[in-house]
Design a protein around this motif. Structure first.
Motif, PDB file in Angstrom:
ATOM      1  N   LEU A 177       0.831  -1.204   0.000  1.00 23.83           N
ATOM      2  CA  LEU A 177       0.000   0.000   0.000  1.00 23.83           C
ATOM      3  C   LEU A 177       0.868   1.258   0.000  1.00 23.83           C
ATOM      4  CD1 LEU A 177      -2.809  -1.070   2.496  1.00 23.83           C
ATOM      5  CD2 LEU A 177      -3.018  -0.772   0.015  1.00 23.83           C
ATOM      6  N   ALA A 178       1.940   1.245   0.771  1.00 25.79           N
ATOM      7  CA  ALA A 178       2.829   2.411   0.802  1.00 25.79           C
ATOM      8  C   ALA A 178       3.507   2.619  -0.549  1.00 25.79           C
ATOM      9  CB  ALA A 178       3.880   2.234   1.897  1.00 25.79           C
ATOM     10  N   HIS A 179       3.824   1.532  -1.234  1.00 25.56           N
ATOM     11  CA  HIS A 179       4.470   1.633  -2.545  1.00 25.56           C
ATOM     12  C   HIS A 179       3.606   2.397  -3.556  1.00 25.56           C
ATOM     13  CE1 HIS A 179       7.892  -0.655  -1.472  1.00 25.56           C
ATOM     14  NE2 HIS A 179       7.473  -1.860  -1.749  1.00 25.56           N
ATOM     15  N   VAL A 180       2.299   2.360  -3.378  1.00 28.24           N
ATOM     16  CA  VAL A 180       1.402   3.006  -4.344  1.00 28.24           C
ATOM     17  C   VAL A 180       0.702   4.210  -3.725  1.00 28.24           C
ATOM     18  CG1 VAL A 180       1.078   1.001  -5.824  1.00 28.24           C
ATOM     19  CG2 VAL A 180      -0.395   1.290  -3.815  1.00 28.24           C
ATOM     20  N   GLY A 181       1.371   4.863  -2.786  1.00 25.38           N
ATOM     21  CA  GLY A 181       0.871   6.126  -2.260  1.00 25.38           C
ATOM     22  C   GLY A 181      -0.318   6.006  -1.352  1.00 25.38           C
ATOM     23  N   CYS A 182      -0.360   4.932  -0.553  1.00 30.49           N
ATOM     24  CA  CYS A 182      -1.482   4.745   0.359  1.00 30.49           C
ATOM     25  C   CYS A 182      -0.969   4.426   1.758  1.00 30.49           C
ATOM     26  CB  CYS A 182      -2.391   3.628  -0.156  1.00 30.49           C
ATOM     27  SG  CYS A 182      -3.906   3.437   0.803  1.00 30.49           S
ATOM     28  N   PRO A 183      -0.312   5.388   2.404  1.00 27.96           N
ATOM     29  CA  PRO A 183       0.168   5.149   3.770  1.00 27.96           C
ATOM     30  C   PRO A 183      -0.991   5.225   4.762  1.00 27.96           C
ATOM     31  CG  PRO A 183       0.609   7.402   3.139  1.00 27.96           C
ATOM     32  CD  PRO A 183       0.015   6.729   1.916  1.00 27.96           C
ATOM     33  N   ILE A 184      -0.725   4.780   5.978  1.00 24.25           N
ATOM     34  CA  ILE A 184      -1.732   4.871   7.043  1.00 24.25           C
ATOM     35  C   ILE A 184      -1.719   6.287   7.607  1.00 24.25           C
ATOM     36  CG2 ILE A 184      -2.453   3.954   9.281  1.00 24.25           C
ATOM     37  CD1 ILE A 184      -0.820   1.426   8.576  1.00 24.25           C
ATOM     38  N   ASP A 185      -2.865   6.898   7.685  1.00 25.43           N
ATOM     39  CA  ASP A 185      -2.974   8.260   8.201  1.00 25.43           C
ATOM     40  C   ASP A 185      -2.831   8.234   9.727  1.00 25.43           C
ATOM     41  OD1 ASP A 185      -3.580  10.826   8.932  1.00 25.43           O
ATOM     42  OD2 ASP A 185      -5.503  10.915   7.871  1.00 25.43           O
ATOM     43  N   PRO A 186      -1.734   8.760  10.267  1.00 24.85           N
ATOM     44  CA  PRO A 186      -1.538   8.710  11.723  1.00 24.85           C
ATOM     45  C   PRO A 186      -2.523   9.575  12.494  1.00 24.85           C
ATOM     46  CG  PRO A 186       0.174  10.032  10.693  1.00 24.85           C
ATOM     47  CD  PRO A 186      -0.602   9.392   9.575  1.00 24.85           C
ATOM     48  N   PRO A 203      15.018  -5.492  11.310  1.00 24.35           N
ATOM     49  CA  PRO A 203      15.977  -6.013  10.331  1.00 24.35           C
ATOM     50  C   PRO A 203      15.395  -7.081   9.408  1.00 24.35           C
ATOM     51  CG  PRO A 203      17.004  -5.828  12.487  1.00 24.35           C
ATOM     52  CD  PRO A 203      15.543  -5.558  12.694  1.00 24.35           C
ATOM     53  N   SER A 204      14.324  -7.713   9.826  1.00 25.19           N
ATOM     54  CA  SER A 204      13.696  -8.729   8.986  1.00 25.19           C
ATOM     55  C   SER A 204      12.951  -8.125   7.805  1.00 25.19           C
ATOM     56  CB  SER A 204      12.730  -9.581   9.815  1.00 25.19           C
ATOM     57  OG  SER A 204      11.771  -8.768  10.475  1.00 25.19           O
ATOM     58  N   PHE A 205      12.519  -6.876   7.931  1.00 27.17           N
ATOM     59  CA  PHE A 205      11.763  -6.215   6.867  1.00 27.17           C
ATOM     60  C   PHE A 205      12.534  -5.096   6.166  1.00 27.17           C
ATOM     61  CE2 PHE A 205       7.721  -7.894   8.708  1.00 27.17           C
ATOM     62  CZ  PHE A 205       7.099  -8.271   7.526  1.00 27.17           C
ATOM     63  N   ALA A 206      13.279  -4.300   6.913  1.00 25.27           N
ATOM     64  CA  ALA A 206      13.846  -3.057   6.377  1.00 25.27           C
ATOM     65  C   ALA A 206      14.660  -3.251   5.101  1.00 25.27           C
ATOM     66  CB  ALA A 206      14.674  -2.352   7.445  1.00 25.27           C
ATOM     67  N   PRO A 207      15.575  -4.230   5.018  1.00 30.29           N
ATOM     68  CA  PRO A 207      16.339  -4.388   3.769  1.00 30.29           C
ATOM     69  C   PRO A 207      15.465  -4.794   2.581  1.00 30.29           C
ATOM     70  CG  PRO A 207      17.417  -5.531   5.597  1.00 30.29           C
ATOM     71  CD  PRO A 207      16.052  -5.165   6.065  1.00 30.29           C
ATOM     72  N   ILE A 208      14.451  -5.595   2.848  1.00 28.11           N
ATOM     73  CA  ILE A 208      13.541  -6.003   1.771  1.00 28.11           C
ATOM     74  C   ILE A 208      12.792  -4.798   1.229  1.00 28.11           C
ATOM     75  CG2 ILE A 208      11.525  -7.423   1.203  1.00 28.11           C
ATOM     76  CD1 ILE A 208      12.370  -9.329   3.449  1.00 28.11           C
ATOM     77  N   GLN A 213      11.823  -0.508  -2.867  1.00 30.59           N
ATOM     78  CA  GLN A 213      11.725   0.922  -3.196  1.00 30.59           C
ATOM     79  C   GLN A 213      12.697   1.285  -4.307  1.00 30.59           C
ATOM     80  OE1 GLN A 213      12.422   2.432   0.765  1.00 30.59           O
ATOM     81  NE2 GLN A 213      10.243   2.733   1.168  1.00 30.59           N
ATOM     82  N   ALA A 214      13.894   0.702  -4.282  1.00 30.03           N
ATOM     83  CA  ALA A 214      14.878   0.952  -5.341  1.00 30.03           C
ATOM     84  C   ALA A 214      14.383   0.408  -6.666  1.00 30.03           C
ATOM     85  CB  ALA A 214      16.218   0.333  -4.973  1.00 30.03           C
ATOM     86  N   PHE A 215      13.749  -0.770  -6.632  1.00 30.15           N
ATOM     87  CA  PHE A 215      13.195  -1.354  -7.852  1.00 30.15           C
ATOM     88  C   PHE A 215      12.089  -0.485  -8.427  1.00 30.15           C
ATOM     89  CE2 PHE A 215       9.703  -3.924  -9.626  1.00 30.15           C
ATOM     90  CZ  PHE A 215      10.344  -4.417 -10.757  1.00 30.15           C
ATOM     91  N   ILE A 216      11.207  -0.008  -7.564  1.00 28.87           N
ATOM     92  CA  ILE A 216      10.094   0.835  -8.020  1.00 28.87           C
ATOM     93  C   ILE A 216      10.625   2.122  -8.647  1.00 28.87           C
ATOM     94  CG2 ILE A 216       8.169   2.258  -7.181  1.00 28.87           C
ATOM     95  CD1 ILE A 216       7.531  -0.029  -5.251  1.00 28.87           C
ATOM     96  N   ALA A 217      11.660   2.672  -8.065  1.00 31.87           N
ATOM     97  CA  ALA A 217      12.253   3.898  -8.623  1.00 31.87           C
ATOM     98  C   ALA A 217      12.777   3.659 -10.030  1.00 31.87           C
ATOM     99  CB  ALA A 217      13.366   4.406  -7.711  1.00 31.87           C
ATOM    100  N   ARG A 218      13.292   2.453 -10.278  1.00 34.66           N
ATOM    101  CA  ARG A 218      13.837   2.143 -11.609  1.00 34.66           C
ATOM    102  C   ARG A 218      12.760   1.968 -12.653  1.00 34.66           C
ATOM    103  NH1 ARG A 218      17.123  -1.415  -8.555  1.00 34.66           N
ATOM    104  NH2 ARG A 218      15.972  -3.211  -9.332  1.00 34.66           N
ATOM    105  N   VAL A 219      11.598   1.450 -12.243  1.00 36.86           N
ATOM    106  CA  VAL A 219      10.550   1.169 -13.228  1.00 36.86           C
ATOM    107  C   VAL A 219       9.519   2.288 -13.292  1.00 36.86           C
ATOM    108  CG1 VAL A 219      10.838  -1.306 -12.947  1.00 36.86           C
ATOM    109  CG2 VAL A 219       9.092  -0.126 -11.598  1.00 36.86           C
ATOM    110  N   ALA A 220       9.702   3.327 -12.508  1.00 36.93           N
ATOM    111  CA  ALA A 220       8.736   4.433 -12.495  1.00 36.93           C
ATOM    112  C   ALA A 220       8.663   5.117 -13.846  1.00 36.93           C
ATOM    113  CB  ALA A 220       9.127   5.431 -11.421  1.00 36.93           C
TER     114      ALA A 220
END
Length: 220
Positions: A177-186, A203-208, A213-220
């Motif tokens: 959801l965050a990848h497509v501009g839909c973050p949770i509204d705090p 650490p289990s999620f952050a590198p993934i 995010q780097a991949f999405i930037a390349r295909v944007a």
């Protein structure tokens, strides 16, 4: 051990994060959407991500299985510590509920958004249905966030005040959801926003997430 798929899938991401929290070394082999070849097909005969192969299985030959829940069940049984699926009846049931809630109800909503705002236009090169995505965001997502807002305890973990499969499962689709501009509204869901942010910073999620995010930037 090999996981076939793409971490852009919340189910693949869940398995990879679960393995990291367990201290298990998992190799990600690109598969799905026409990729993977016979090795992937052997593990996932219906072409669904993730597929899984353990060349060192106890039966003396490769063990192949698909579906994230089946894979996680295998890994948790083969590597019982640290225990990410509680043993006590109530907490075990609650953990499985949160995974099922995510795999069916939450993903059904998030999948509509991610497919129509990313997969269809950027991967398949076909127009997505923005009306479907917007309806999911405006009508389907808020009740799910309302539910989670009422479930998150002060510890910041859904079950037993520690990291479990429940947290790994629930946090995973929010990356999409965050990848497509839909973050949770705090402002509306402060506990849920803080909870997801904290789990995804592990650490289990952050590198993934950073790699995606780097991949999405390349295909944007």
């Amino acid at each position: 051990m090999i996981v076939y798929g793409s971490s852009m899938s919340p189910f693949v991401r869940k398995v990879l994060a679960f393995g990291t929290e367990k201290g298990i070394s998992l190799e990600l082999s690109p598969a799905g959407m026409g990729r993977g070849g016979p090795a992937f097909e052997e593990c996932s005969p219906f072409g669904k991500m993730p597929g899984f192969r353990d060349p060192g299985a106890d039966n003396g030959s490769d063990f192949c299985i698909s579906d994230s829940t089946a894979i996680i069940t295998y890994l948790d049984a083969k590597f019982p510590e640290p225990n990410l699926i509680p043993a006590t009846p109530i907490e075990r049931a609650r953990t499985i509920w949160f995974e099922e809630f995510t795999d069916t109800i939450l993903f059904a909503m998030a999948g509509k958004v991610f497919f129509n705002r990313f997969v269809s236009p950027r991967v398949l090169k076909q127009p997505g249905d923005e009306a479907v995505a917007e309806a999911a965001v405006t009508t389907e997502l808020p009740p799910l966030l309302d539910y989670l807002e009422g479930q998150i305890p002060a510890s910041g973990f859904l079950v037993e005040d520690r990291i479990t499969l429940a947290d790994i499962a629930v946090a995973s689709p929010f990356v999409n959801l965050a990848h497509v501009g839909c973050p949770i509204d705090p402002a509306h869901w402060p506990k849920t926003a803080a909870y997801v942010r904290a789990i995804l910073a592990r650490p289990s999620f952050a590198p993934i997430v950073a790699a995606e995010q780097a991949f999405i930037a390349r295909v944007a």
